[in-house]
Write a protein that holds these residues in place. Sequence first.
Motif, mmCIF file in Angstrom:
data_model
loop_
_atom_site.group_PDB
_atom_site.id
_atom_site.type_symbol
_atom_site.label_atom_id
_atom_site.label_comp_id
_atom_site.label_asym_id
_atom_site.label_seq_id
_atom_site.Cartn_x
_atom_site.Cartn_y
_atom_site.Cartn_z
ATOM 1 N N THR A 189 0.848 -1.191 0.000
ATOM 2 C CA THR A 189 0.000 0.000 0.000
ATOM 3 C C THR A 189 0.883 1.241 0.000
ATOM 4 O O THR A 189 1.690 1.416 0.905
ATOM 5 C CB THR A 189 -0.921 0.028 1.236
ATOM 6 N N ARG A 203 -8.481 5.778 5.793
ATOM 7 C CA ARG A 203 -9.837 5.291 6.085
ATOM 8 C C ARG A 203 -9.761 3.884 6.659
ATOM 9 O O ARG A 203 -8.811 3.145 6.422
ATOM 10 C CB ARG A 203 -10.675 5.275 4.815
ATOM 11 N N TRP A 204 -10.789 3.510 7.406
ATOM 12 C CA TRP A 204 -10.896 2.141 7.898
ATOM 13 C C TRP A 204 -11.239 1.238 6.721
ATOM 14 O O TRP A 204 -12.035 1.602 5.862
ATOM 15 C CB TRP A 204 -11.986 2.033 8.953
ATOM 16 N N ASP A 205 -10.669 0.043 6.685
ATOM 17 C CA ASP A 205 -10.967 -0.869 5.580
ATOM 18 C C ASP A 205 -11.948 -1.977 5.962
ATOM 19 O O ASP A 205 -12.288 -2.813 5.158
ATOM 20 C CB ASP A 205 -9.685 -1.475 4.999
ATOM 21 N N ASN A 222 -11.354 -4.377 8.033
ATOM 22 C CA ASN A 222 -10.599 -5.548 8.487
ATOM 23 C C ASN A 222 -9.592 -5.188 9.570
ATOM 24 O O ASN A 222 -8.662 -5.943 9.828
ATOM 25 C CB ASN A 222 -9.851 -6.186 7.306
ATOM 26 N N ASN A 276 -7.587 -2.546 9.447
ATOM 27 C CA ASN A 276 -6.461 -1.839 8.835
ATOM 28 C C ASN A 276 -6.912 -0.460 8.365
ATOM 29 O O ASN A 276 -8.105 -0.173 8.321
ATOM 30 C CB ASN A 276 -5.936 -2.607 7.620
ATOM 31 N N LEU A 296 -6.337 2.360 5.071
ATOM 32 C CA LEU A 296 -5.899 2.565 3.688
ATOM 33 C C LEU A 296 -6.068 4.038 3.346
ATOM 34 O O LEU A 296 -6.876 4.729 3.980
ATOM 35 C CB LEU A 296 -6.767 1.748 2.726
ATOM 36 N N THR A 345 -10.485 7.605 -0.260
ATOM 37 C CA THR A 345 -10.868 7.767 -1.658
ATOM 38 C C THR A 345 -12.004 8.778 -1.742
ATOM 39 O O THR A 345 -12.548 9.206 -0.731
ATOM 40 C CB THR A 345 -11.343 6.436 -2.273
ATOM 41 N N SER A 400 -14.990 7.216 0.147
ATOM 42 C CA SER A 400 -14.899 6.725 1.526
ATOM 43 C C SER A 400 -15.590 7.689 2.482
ATOM 44 O O SER A 400 -15.657 8.888 2.239
ATOM 45 C CB SER A 400 -13.435 6.499 1.920
ATOM 46 N N SER A 407 -6.868 11.034 -1.185
ATOM 47 C CA SER A 407 -6.454 11.061 0.218
ATOM 48 C C SER A 407 -5.747 12.347 0.650
ATOM 49 O O SER A 407 -5.533 12.559 1.840
ATOM 50 C CB SER A 407 -5.554 9.861 0.520
ATOM 51 N N ASN A 440 -13.560 -1.521 12.866
ATOM 52 C CA ASN A 440 -14.553 -1.949 11.877
ATOM 53 C C ASN A 440 -15.807 -1.110 12.006
ATOM 54 O O ASN A 440 -16.776 -1.519 12.616
ATOM 55 C CB ASN A 440 -14.905 -3.428 12.070
#
Length: 144
Positions: free
Chosen positions: A21, A30-32, A34, A36, A38, A41, A44, A102, A143
């Motif tokens: 990444t 942003r929260w993905d 899972n 994590n 990222l 976008t 998002s 981002s 999450n």
Amino acid sequence: MAFYQKTGKRQGEAQTVPASTIVTAGAVMRWDGNGNVLPATTTSSHHAMLAGKNKKVADSDYATATEMTGAMLTPDAEFECDSVSGTATVGMVGKSYDLLDSVSVNVSAQVQRVFTITKFISASKVWGRFNSSYQVTGGFGNNP
């Protein structure tokens, strides 16, 4: 070009960035879903933090998931965006806009409405708050 915290409580936390990444320092993460983070976008809506450093393809840890410390997007904090897509005006103060990516606010789009402008600096620079800010107590968790 990125976001910079200007006011409010500064809370640094480490979150996991998945392997392979690319991340720009000062980018909105942003929260993905899972556990994590990222890069954000244009679509998002649940944002966590500003990236504390770059992560590039040439970095030795690029191919592995890594912990990255960044500034959490707390509700009382204001952030400067020095990369506005479109032309910001004084009349935009108090209105909410989308992200272009981002590291940029898109003042021509009001679908996600994730960034509310609080101060006009110039046609390409504004201050604002994230509407999907991380809550210091109880937050979105990993999450949302």
